[in-house]
Design an enzyme around this catalytic site. Sequence first.
Site, PDB file in Angstrom:
ATOM      1  N   PHE A  53       0.840  -1.192   0.000  1.00  0.00           N
ATOM      2  CA  PHE A  53       0.000   0.000   0.000  1.00  0.00           C
ATOM      3  C   PHE A  53       0.876   1.242   0.000  1.00  0.00           C
ATOM      4  O   PHE A  53       1.776   1.368   0.831  1.00  0.00           O
ATOM      5  CB  PHE A  53      -0.911   0.023   1.234  1.00  0.00           C
ATOM      6  CG  PHE A  53      -1.956  -1.062   1.230  1.00  0.00           C
ATOM      7  CD1 PHE A  53      -3.248  -0.800   0.788  1.00  0.00           C
ATOM      8  CD2 PHE A  53      -1.648  -2.342   1.663  1.00  0.00           C
ATOM      9  CE1 PHE A  53      -4.208  -1.796   0.773  1.00  0.00           C
ATOM     10  CE2 PHE A  53      -2.607  -3.345   1.658  1.00  0.00           C
ATOM     11  CZ  PHE A  53      -3.892  -3.063   1.205  1.00  0.00           C
ATOM     12  N   GLU A  86      -7.555   3.290  -4.998  1.00  0.00           N
ATOM     13  CA  GLU A  86      -8.784   3.552  -4.248  1.00  0.00           C
ATOM     14  C   GLU A  86      -9.012   5.061  -4.252  1.00  0.00           C
ATOM     15  O   GLU A  86      -8.167   5.814  -3.767  1.00  0.00           O
ATOM     16  CB  GLU A  86      -8.657   3.025  -2.819  1.00  0.00           C
ATOM     17  CG  GLU A  86      -8.443   1.511  -2.770  1.00  0.00           C
ATOM     18  CD  GLU A  86      -8.235   0.985  -1.361  1.00  0.00           C
ATOM     19  OE1 GLU A  86      -8.096   1.806  -0.422  1.00  0.00           O
ATOM     20  OE2 GLU A  86      -8.199  -0.245  -1.197  1.00  0.00           O
ATOM     21  N   CYS A 123     -13.832   9.194   8.516  1.00  0.00           N
ATOM     22  CA  CYS A 123     -12.527   8.771   8.022  1.00  0.00           C
ATOM     23  C   CYS A 123     -11.608   8.408   9.183  1.00  0.00           C
ATOM     24  O   CYS A 123     -11.468   9.164  10.153  1.00  0.00           O
ATOM     25  CB  CYS A 123     -11.891   9.877   7.180  1.00  0.00           C
ATOM     26  SG  CYS A 123     -10.317   9.374   6.449  1.00  0.00           S
ATOM     27  N   ASP A 124     -10.955   7.240   9.071  1.00  0.00           N
ATOM     28  CA  ASP A 124     -10.060   6.778  10.140  1.00  0.00           C
ATOM     29  C   ASP A 124      -8.597   6.851   9.717  1.00  0.00           C
ATOM     30  O   ASP A 124      -7.731   6.229  10.318  1.00  0.00           O
ATOM     31  CB  ASP A 124     -10.420   5.341  10.569  1.00  0.00           C
ATOM     32  CG  ASP A 124     -10.358   4.343   9.407  1.00  0.00           C
ATOM     33  OD1 ASP A 124      -9.968   4.752   8.287  1.00  0.00           O
ATOM     34  OD2 ASP A 124     -10.700   3.177   9.616  1.00  0.00           O
ATOM     35  N   THR A 125      -8.306   7.608   8.673  1.00  0.00           N
ATOM     36  CA  THR A 125      -6.956   7.690   8.147  1.00  0.00           C
ATOM     37  C   THR A 125      -6.330   9.034   8.478  1.00  0.00           C
ATOM     38  O   THR A 125      -6.915  10.079   8.221  1.00  0.00           O
ATOM     39  CB  THR A 125      -6.947   7.501   6.614  1.00  0.00           C
ATOM     40  OG1 THR A 125      -7.529   6.248   6.304  1.00  0.00           O
ATOM     41  CG2 THR A 125      -5.534   7.547   6.068  1.00  0.00           C
ATOM     42  N   CYS A 168      -6.198  15.116   0.932  1.00  0.00           N
ATOM     43  CA  CYS A 168      -7.504  14.724   0.405  1.00  0.00           C
ATOM     44  C   CYS A 168      -8.321  15.982   0.154  1.00  0.00           C
ATOM     45  O   CYS A 168      -8.162  16.984   0.857  1.00  0.00           O
ATOM     46  CB  CYS A 168      -8.238  13.800   1.387  1.00  0.00           C
ATOM     47  SG  CYS A 168      -9.769  13.108   0.712  1.00  0.00           S
ATOM     48  N   HIS A 173      -9.226  -6.356   7.720  1.00  0.00           N
ATOM     49  CA  HIS A 173      -7.960  -6.017   8.368  1.00  0.00           C
ATOM     50  C   HIS A 173      -8.185  -5.575   9.813  1.00  0.00           C
ATOM     51  O   HIS A 173      -7.351  -5.828  10.688  1.00  0.00           O
ATOM     52  CB  HIS A 173      -7.212  -4.940   7.576  1.00  0.00           C
ATOM     53  CG  HIS A 173      -8.011  -3.712   7.306  1.00  0.00           C
ATOM     54  ND1 HIS A 173      -9.119  -3.700   6.500  1.00  0.00           N
ATOM     55  CD2 HIS A 173      -7.865  -2.432   7.747  1.00  0.00           C
ATOM     56  CE1 HIS A 173      -9.608  -2.486   6.445  1.00  0.00           C
ATOM     57  NE2 HIS A 173      -8.888  -1.689   7.199  1.00  0.00           N
ATOM     58  N   CYS A 231     -14.316  13.669   5.356  1.00  0.00           N
ATOM     59  CA  CYS A 231     -15.449  12.837   5.777  1.00  0.00           C
ATOM     60  C   CYS A 231     -15.377  12.593   7.278  1.00  0.00           C
ATOM     61  O   CYS A 231     -14.301  12.276   7.817  1.00  0.00           O
ATOM     62  CB  CYS A 231     -15.428  11.512   5.035  1.00  0.00           C
ATOM     63  SG  CYS A 231     -15.449  11.710   3.231  1.00  0.00           S
TER      64      CYS A 231
END
Length: 198
Positions: free
Chosen positions: A26, A95, A39-41, A32, A192, A36
């Site tokens: 990855f 993605e 969002c967990d990133t 971005c 995951h 959102c």
Amino acid sequence: MRTFRVNNIFYSLQGEGHNTGRAAVFIRFAGCNLRCPFCDTEFDSYQEMTDKDILATILPYDTRFVVLTGGEPTLQVDETFVDLLHHHGYEVAMESNGTRPAPQNLDWLTVSPKEDGKWKVESGMRMPDEIKIVFDEHTAERLSSFSLPPSVIHLYLQPCDTGDAAKNKAITHACVEYIKTHPQWRLSLQTHKLIDIE
């Protein structure tokens, strides 16, 4: 030689959607164009890496399947970078939130629309191979007016992880019931997280 803002590079298994379970490298690009609430990133921090730096980082891993993610990778990735990965034997997936054109030469494109009216399929745009929608308590209502491109055959609904176990259980139940009455969709779980890997 180009420079990219890269949040993280890691080797794991694809946890979501059609390619679930595949070993993948990855490349998470920083930045971005959406914010959102679910969002967990953490994608605002980054290091600058050249295309050669990125290749040197990913080449030691055994897989030749690479996933370009973010953030929103279309803010930085173009067909030249995808060609570079292809030249080194990689199958390239991306993605995207679908708000910007994606490189035409991708091997796989996942579009995950996040906001009503933000995803538009314009003439000449790379069509997605799969659509993956995060499902919450409002999704069923929104899907009633969602226009699906006829060529996309892989459609996934993914229960939203709110961080609240009871709420997650209710959302998952609602998602399953929706799919039972709309069987063109399939369930995507964040495997995951279920097996506690990155």
